[in-house]
Motif scaffolding. Structure first.
Motif, mmCIF file in Angstrom:
data_model
loop_
_atom_site.group_PDB
_atom_site.id
_atom_site.type_symbol
_atom_site.label_atom_id
_atom_site.label_comp_id
_atom_site.label_asym_id
_atom_site.label_seq_id
_atom_site.Cartn_x
_atom_site.Cartn_y
_atom_site.Cartn_z
ATOM 1 N N PRO A 93 0.804 -1.226 0.000
ATOM 2 C CA PRO A 93 0.000 0.000 0.000
ATOM 3 C C PRO A 93 0.839 1.279 0.000
ATOM 4 C CG PRO A 93 -0.037 -1.071 2.159
ATOM 5 C CD PRO A 93 0.682 -1.994 1.234
ATOM 6 N N GLU A 94 2.152 1.150 0.225
ATOM 7 C CA GLU A 94 3.007 2.345 0.214
ATOM 8 C C GLU A 94 3.137 2.943 -1.186
ATOM 9 O OE1 GLU A 94 3.695 -0.521 1.618
ATOM 10 O OE2 GLU A 94 4.357 -0.205 3.685
ATOM 11 N N ALA A 95 2.886 2.129 -2.234
ATOM 12 C CA ALA A 95 2.990 2.626 -3.611
ATOM 13 C C ALA A 95 1.740 3.427 -3.970
ATOM 14 C CB ALA A 95 3.165 1.460 -4.569
ATOM 15 N N ASP A 96 1.815 4.147 -5.107
ATOM 16 C CA ASP A 96 0.646 4.919 -5.563
ATOM 17 C C ASP A 96 -0.302 4.062 -6.383
ATOM 18 O OD1 ASP A 96 1.493 7.574 -4.616
ATOM 19 O OD2 ASP A 96 3.137 7.275 -6.026
ATOM 20 N N GLY A 97 0.257 3.122 -7.117
ATOM 21 C CA GLY A 97 -0.602 2.327 -7.988
ATOM 22 C C GLY A 97 0.092 1.062 -8.425
ATOM 23 N N LEU A 98 -0.599 0.298 -9.261
ATOM 24 C CA LEU A 98 0.054 -0.870 -9.838
ATOM 25 C C LEU A 98 -0.398 -1.056 -11.271
ATOM 26 C CD1 LEU A 98 -1.288 -4.367 -9.011
ATOM 27 C CD2 LEU A 98 -2.635 -2.358 -8.529
ATOM 28 N N LEU A 99 0.487 -1.652 -12.069
ATOM 29 C CA LEU A 99 0.096 -2.040 -13.413
ATOM 30 C C LEU A 99 -0.838 -3.227 -13.246
ATOM 31 C CD1 LEU A 99 3.533 -1.818 -15.303
ATOM 32 C CD2 LEU A 99 1.810 -0.028 -14.947
ATOM 33 N N PHE A 100 -2.108 -3.002 -13.526
ATOM 34 C CA PHE A 100 -3.081 -4.100 -13.431
ATOM 35 C C PHE A 100 -3.097 -4.738 -14.809
ATOM 36 C CE2 PHE A 100 -7.271 -6.060 -12.525
ATOM 37 C CZ PHE A 100 -6.943 -6.628 -11.301
ATOM 38 N N MET A 101 -2.135 -5.663 -14.985
ATOM 39 C CA MET A 101 -1.797 -6.111 -16.321
ATOM 40 C C MET A 101 -2.216 -7.539 -16.586
ATOM 41 S SD MET A 101 2.160 -5.805 -15.332
ATOM 42 C CE MET A 101 2.988 -6.742 -16.580
ATOM 43 N N SER A 102 -2.798 -7.711 -17.760
ATOM 44 C CA SER A 102 -3.109 -9.052 -18.229
ATOM 45 C C SER A 102 -2.003 -9.458 -19.195
ATOM 46 C CB SER A 102 -4.459 -9.048 -18.941
ATOM 47 O OG SER A 102 -4.682 -10.305 -19.551
ATOM 48 N N LEU A 103 -1.400 -10.618 -18.933
ATOM 49 C CA LEU A 103 -0.369 -11.134 -19.837
ATOM 50 C C LEU A 103 -1.092 -11.799 -21.009
ATOM 51 C CD1 LEU A 103 2.383 -11.864 -20.804
ATOM 52 C CD2 LEU A 103 2.678 -13.367 -18.844
ATOM 53 N N LEU A 104 -1.281 -11.003 -22.041
ATOM 54 C CA LEU A 104 -2.212 -11.358 -23.118
ATOM 55 C C LEU A 104 -1.884 -12.680 -23.793
ATOM 56 C CD1 LEU A 104 -2.439 -7.815 -24.745
ATOM 57 C CD2 LEU A 104 -4.080 -8.841 -23.167
ATOM 58 N N ASN A 105 -0.585 -12.942 -23.989
ATOM 59 C CA ASN A 105 -0.229 -14.145 -24.753
ATOM 60 C C ASN A 105 0.329 -15.269 -23.881
ATOM 61 O OD1 ASN A 105 1.979 -12.346 -24.509
ATOM 62 N ND2 ASN A 105 3.010 -13.174 -26.297
ATOM 63 N N SER A 106 -0.148 -15.332 -22.628
ATOM 64 C CA SER A 106 0.208 -16.468 -21.779
ATOM 65 C C SER A 106 -0.723 -17.644 -22.071
ATOM 66 C CB SER A 106 0.084 -16.076 -20.305
ATOM 67 O OG SER A 106 0.344 -17.206 -19.493
ATOM 68 N N ARG A 107 -0.154 -18.858 -21.916
ATOM 69 C CA ARG A 107 -0.995 -20.058 -22.029
ATOM 70 C C ARG A 107 -1.683 -20.362 -20.709
ATOM 71 N NH1 ARG A 107 3.832 -21.212 -24.228
ATOM 72 N NH2 ARG A 107 4.518 -22.295 -22.341
ATOM 73 N N ASN A 108 -1.238 -19.682 -19.654
ATOM 74 C CA ASN A 108 -1.731 -19.952 -18.304
ATOM 75 C C ASN A 108 -2.746 -18.877 -17.914
ATOM 76 O OD1 ASN A 108 -2.093 -20.195 -15.547
ATOM 77 N ND2 ASN A 108 0.041 -20.729 -15.138
ATOM 78 N N LEU A 109 -3.978 -19.304 -17.715
ATOM 79 C CA LEU A 109 -5.047 -18.331 -17.416
ATOM 80 C C LEU A 109 -4.798 -17.539 -16.129
ATOM 81 C CD1 LEU A 109 -8.438 -20.005 -18.391
ATOM 82 C CD2 LEU A 109 -7.393 -17.952 -19.346
ATOM 83 N N ASP A 110 -3.956 -18.085 -15.236
ATOM 84 C CA ASP A 110 -3.620 -17.316 -14.023
ATOM 85 C C ASP A 110 -3.075 -15.946 -14.401
ATOM 86 O OD1 ASP A 110 -4.404 -19.334 -12.396
ATOM 87 O OD2 ASP A 110 -2.389 -19.934 -11.758
ATOM 88 N N PHE A 111 -2.183 -15.919 -15.424
ATOM 89 C CA PHE A 111 -1.534 -14.665 -15.800
ATOM 90 C C PHE A 111 -2.428 -13.785 -16.666
ATOM 91 C CE2 PHE A 111 2.118 -17.629 -15.243
ATOM 92 C CZ PHE A 111 2.647 -17.027 -14.108
ATOM 93 N N VAL A 112 -3.443 -14.395 -17.244
ATOM 94 C CA VAL A 112 -4.356 -13.626 -18.109
ATOM 95 C C VAL A 112 -5.429 -12.938 -17.259
ATOM 96 C CG1 VAL A 112 -5.916 -13.715 -20.089
ATOM 97 C CG2 VAL A 112 -3.950 -15.273 -19.983
#
Ligand code: 1GP
Length: 255
Positions: A93-112
């Protein structure tokens, strides 16, 4: 209920800065540069013109380590501090934000999307500003390509890269990140970046393998909205290579 289309403070800052031309983001790995060391790198980088500090990089990095680095960076510079997450464990929480990123070309839905579903309540509870971003790994992809289980986009497959990027835009993501992989021998190909630029309207973040002014200049000319560098600072500090890249960004901004 909050307006889901409203820009948060970090995104508004980026939109304001982008009006002046392309930007530079400094990626710091808090495992390699903990606490005050991260603060010192951020201070030097921002003094040279960098526009944002990203914290991330290693696998298995703890919330405490990210939090301590974010705190040190925030007390050193005024630019936003944004987490580049390798997983939900690094949300601090000390940061201002986060890249809420979807790893578009992953085969693993966890990263998508699956990790996002698990982390979303915490993101909201911690008050971190999520920056919706489509993350696309281009060959060689390096370690993130392996860990992220990606089908890396081939370096000559311009239409696939453009298709992914346009899909991200149409899904409502606000940035696309073209990633060659940290420490890649060469950045994302310039013709590919140019093709993606022609295909979409949202800002394009470009990273992986940018080590010199000669790497940076053609990417900026081809329409990169922001260049990310990480390895160069770890290897060479804020020396001539880093300064040269920042000089190119300044030139592209006409200042
Ligand atoms: C990695 O794009 C970033 O995610 C930065 O790459 O470490 O090669 O600068 P480098």
């Amino acid at each position: 209920m909050t307006d889901p289309t409203a820009r948060g403070r970090v995104e508004q800052y980026l939109a304001d800065q982008l009006r002046g031309g392309p930007l530079h983001f400094t990626l710091i790995d808090p495992d390699k540069s903990p606490g005050e060391k991260a603060g010192a790198i951020a201070r030097g980088a921002v003094a040279l013109g960098s526009h944002l500090i990203l914290l991330g990089g290693s696998t298995g990095i703890s919330r405490e380590v990210v939090g301590a680095a974010a705190k040190a960076v925030k007390s050193s510079v005024k630019v936003p501090v944004v987490i580049f997450p390798e997983g939900p464990g690094s949300l601090a929480p000390e940061a201002d934000g986060l890249l809420f990123m979807s790893l578009l070309n992953s085969r693993n839905l966890d990263f998508v999307i699956r990790s996002h579903a698990r982390a979303a309540p915490a993101v909201r509870a911690l008050g971190l500003e999520p920056i919706p971003l489509g993350y696309l790994v281009i060959a060689p992809g390096m370690r993130v390509g392996e860990v992220g289980e990606v089908d890396a986009v081939a370096r000559d497959d311009l239409s696939l890269a453009a298709g992914y990027a346009l899909a991200a835009q149409l899904l409502g993501m606000r940035f696309v990140y073209l990633e060659a992989g940290s420490g890649a021998p060469a950045p994302v190909p310039v013709p590919m970046l140019a093709a993606v630029r022609r295909a979409i309207d949202i800002p394009i973040v470009v990273g992986g393998g940018i080590r010199s002014a000669a790497d940076a200049a053609p990417l900026l000319a081809a329409g990169a909205s922001a260049l990310v560098t990480g390895t160069i600072t770890e290897d060479e500090g804020l020396g001539d290579g880093f300064r040269g890249i920042l000089e190119e960004v300044r030139r592209a901004r006409g200042s």
